[in-house]
Design a protein around this motif. Structure first.
Motif, PDB file in Angstrom:
ATOM      1  N   ILE A 179       0.828  -1.633   0.189  1.00  0.00           N
ATOM      2  CA  ILE A 179      -0.204  -0.148  -0.079  1.00  0.00           C
ATOM      3  C   ILE A 179       0.800   0.853  -0.063  1.00  0.00           C
ATOM      4  CG2 ILE A 179      -1.569   1.306   1.313  1.00  0.00           C
ATOM      5  CD1 ILE A 179      -2.586  -1.442   2.144  1.00  0.00           C
ATOM      6  N   MET A 180       1.247   1.817  -0.714  1.00  0.00           N
ATOM      7  CA  MET A 180       1.908   3.187  -0.986  1.00  0.00           C
ATOM      8  C   MET A 180       0.580   4.880  -0.550  1.00  0.00           C
ATOM      9  SD  MET A 180       4.387   4.191  -1.923  1.00  0.00           S
ATOM     10  CE  MET A 180       4.637   6.686  -1.604  1.00  0.00           C
ATOM     11  N   ASN A 181       0.649   4.920   0.218  1.00  0.00           N
ATOM     12  CA  ASN A 181      -0.650   5.891   1.503  1.00  0.00           C
ATOM     13  C   ASN A 181       0.548   6.874   1.007  1.00  0.00           C
ATOM     14  OD1 ASN A 181      -1.900   6.078   3.381  1.00  0.00           O
ATOM     15  ND2 ASN A 181      -0.844   6.507   4.277  1.00  0.00           N
ATOM     16  N   ASP A 182      -0.368   8.305   0.359  1.00  0.00           N
ATOM     17  CA  ASP A 182      -0.519  10.072   0.538  1.00  0.00           C
ATOM     18  C   ASP A 182      -1.460  10.045   1.321  1.00  0.00           C
ATOM     19  OD1 ASP A 182      -0.385  12.032  -0.663  1.00  0.00           O
ATOM     20  OD2 ASP A 182      -0.779  11.825  -2.887  1.00  0.00           O
ATOM     21  N   GLU A 183      -0.610  10.646   2.773  1.00  0.00           N
ATOM     22  CA  GLU A 183      -1.033  11.610   3.538  1.00  0.00           C
ATOM     23  C   GLU A 183      -0.727  12.773   3.600  1.00  0.00           C
ATOM     24  OE1 GLU A 183      -0.836   9.025   6.990  1.00  0.00           O
ATOM     25  OE2 GLU A 183      -1.892   7.550   6.736  1.00  0.00           O
TER      26      GLU A 183
END
Length: 288
Positions: A179-183
């Motif tokens: 999961i490439m998680n952009d926050e």
């Protein structure tokens, strides 16, 4: 004027307000010295990021998990190139920020589209459709390796619930997805709802999550290029460090940008709180 004097260009999420005074003051001190030699990261920088994530979102981000990156887009591209192979499938929730789509297409990966759907005036993920797409990809011989998750979602502004994120993580476990998680938008949230990070949903070990975060949206320093990547997975961390060549480039971030980043984390929380109140007031005025 590129778009004409009577056109308000809203195509780029760039702040039109002055950056917080503590950032300007910290940078001015360095500029006044007039020396811009080689630098190394301040020893406590990773700890500042760790403390910020804990204080803001309840995320347990250990300092040794943090890698700095000059651009979030660069970090996403690096993750796609590092952890997937040409023709591998990557899940993307659409409509999507252009840079996310480019990260899939420009590296020759296969987009597994997961359209967000409107239900009771709120966008949400269609998990049945996503499961169907993942099964179809499997039957077609496509090895799906990664999901690009933008939370809060850009451009829809959707905040995923804890239950949403738990289902997402369980799907990632079932189909063996990173999961490439952009926050990057997580600071700019109105008071009606709280941001929930996928790193703060309970019983999981999060070892398949690679998160990116930056200061550009929250503090108006997009041109300074300062952000970070973090993960609980030591193998993912090491591969990111090697790919970014961090040990020889200080993360590719200039000395002035490093100073600005420290001022964001240490001295600009009060400014951010006031800025969010102002944004919400403007939103309410426009809505009424």
């Amino acid at each position: 004027v590129l778009f004409g004097s009577d056109v308000m260009h809203l195509g780029v999420a760039d702040m039109d307000y002055r950056s917080p005074q503590p950032i300007l003051d910290a940078m001015k001190k360095i500029v006044d010295k007039g020396v811009f030699g080689y630098t190394i990261w301040p020893e406590n920088y990773e700890t500042l990021v760790s403390d910020w994530m804990k204080r803001r979102y309840g995320e347990e981000v250990e300092p040794e998990w943090v890698v700095f990156s000059p651009r979030i887009n660069m970090a996403m591209n690096m993750a796609v190139e590092t952890f997937t192979n040409p023709s591998d499938g990557i899940v993307l929730h659409t409509p999507a920020y252009t840079a996310l789509q480019n990260a899939v297409e420009e590296y020759g990966r296969t987009m597994i589209e997961s359209p967000l759907v409107m239900v009771d005036r709120r966008y949400q993920m269609d998990f049945e459709q996503l499961r169907s797409e993942l099964e179809a990809a499997k039957r077609a011989g496509i090895e799906v390796k990664m999901m690009l998750l933008c939370n809060p979602h850009n451009p829809l502004g959707l905040l995923y619930t804890k239950e949403d994120l738990q289902l997402i993580y369980e799907l990632a476990e079932k189909y063996d997805l990173y999961i490439m998680n952009d926050e990057i938008w997580s600071d700019i949230v109105y008071s009606e709802k709280a941001f929930v990070s996928i790193l703060n949903i309970g019983k999981y070990n999060y070892d398949r999550v690679l998160s990116v975060y930056g200061f550009s949206k929250s503090f108006g320093i997009a041109g300074l290029r300062v952000g970070c990547v973090y993960t609980t997975n030591k193998d993912l961390y090491q591969r990111v460090v090697e790919k970014a060549n961090v040990m020889s480039t200080a993360g590719g971030i200039s000395s002035l940008s490093q100073i600005a980043g420290i001022a964001c984390l240490n001295d600009s929380m009060e400014w951010l709180g006031a800025f969010l109140i102002h944004l919400e007031q403007m939103r309410n005025y426009a809505y009424k």
